[in-house]
Enzyme design. Structure first.
Site, PDB file in Angstrom:
ATOM      1  N   HIS A 118       2.270  -4.782   1.955  1.00 15.03           N
ATOM      2  CA  HIS A 118       2.933  -3.642   1.334  1.00 15.03           C
ATOM      3  C   HIS A 118       4.158  -3.313   2.175  1.00 15.03           C
ATOM      4  CE1 HIS A 118       3.587   0.354  -0.389  1.00 15.03           C
ATOM      5  NE2 HIS A 118       3.678   0.818   0.857  1.00 15.03           N
ATOM      6  N   SER A 120       7.343  -0.299   2.271  1.00 17.41           N
ATOM      7  CA  SER A 120       7.936   0.894   1.677  1.00 17.41           C
ATOM      8  C   SER A 120       8.755   1.623   2.728  1.00 17.41           C
ATOM      9  CB  SER A 120       6.852   1.819   1.118  1.00 17.41           C
ATOM     10  OG  SER A 120       6.069   2.364   2.171  1.00 17.41           O
TER      11      SER A 120
END
Length: 251
Positions: A118, A120
């Site tokens: 992930h 971000s």
């Protein structure tokens, strides 16, 4: 590899993963001014000169999970862009990237990694950028040369990329290739992505050089050209250059 084997004996030991560096001088030729309008202290413009840093580490989770020369590891990489030379200093962008991967030695010269990650910037609202990927990373190394081929597939799009940056795959592509070469003490790397896939319209290339000045520290220089310097700039083209020091490199 020997250092990693020693660390693996300690279940809480950390090892460097991707390059870890500090660039006190980092120059961007065309900062992404538009996306920051109304989002900087006192509405300052983004300065071309700033401070960039990255740290990256991994920790062994399960050794020999699939027999000899296999392991399950967790890793974390964080990249930061600090407007250190602005009148009111602030971090304009920070990217967070946790991942977990299974690594297996296929031949004496080939490692295969399967993982999910992930990435971000944790901003929230219109400034939020994120995506999730599943990847295969094949690394071939011999003597003073290595090549990493890393294709990926976007996953869990409904809770990440579709919400904030639905076209990120168009600009960041679906894989990258990293070439590594050691010339005496000089380490050279070239990382390239989305050039062939986009017909050379939305690609990115990063070249780095490092040279040891002590047993722990290397002089480090980095050149970048293309889209996706950071997540907030995934759809913005820029050229950039930075110099500083590194604690670890790809090799």
């Amino acid at each position: 590899e020997e250092d990693e084997k020693t660390i693996s004996m300690n279940p809480f030991g950390l090892a460097f993963y991707k390059p870890t560096y500090v660039l006190p001088f980092y120059f961007t030729s065309s900062p992404y001014q538009q996306v920051y309008i109304g989002n900087t202290p006192n509405n300052q413009k983004i300065q071309s000169q700033e401070f960039k840093a990255q740290f990256s580490f991994k920790i062994p989770v399960w050794q020999n999970i699939l027999g000899k020369d296999s392991k399950l590891s967790a890793a974390y990489t964080q990249q930061m862009y600090w407007q250190a030379y602005a009148k009111s200093k602030y971090f304009r962008e920070t990217n967070y990237q946790p991942e977990i991967f299974l690594a297996k030695k296929i031949t004496p010269n080939v490692w295969l990694n399967l993982g999910i990650e992930h990435q971000s910037n944790g901003r929230g609202g219109s400034m939020e950028r994120s995506w999730n990927r599943a990847y295969i990373n094949t690394t071939f190394s011999k003597n003073n040369f290595a090549v990493r081929f890393r294709p990926w597939l976007l996953i869990f799009k409904g809770s990440s990329s579709d919400l904030h940056n639905h076209d990120i795959g168009r600009y960041m592509g679906h894989g990258e290739i990293t070439l590594l070469y050691k010339l005496y003490k000089l380490d050279l790397s070239l990382k390239t992505r989305n050039n062939f896939e986009s017909g050379f319209r939305r690609g990115a290339n990063e070249i780095a050089f490092s040279f040891p000045v002590s047993t722990k520290i290397k002089v480090y220089a980095q050149f970048f050209s293309g889209y996706g310097q950071s997540l907030i700039e995934y759809n913005h083209f820029t050229n950039a250059f930075g110099v500083g020091i590194a604690l670890s490199d790809w090799i």
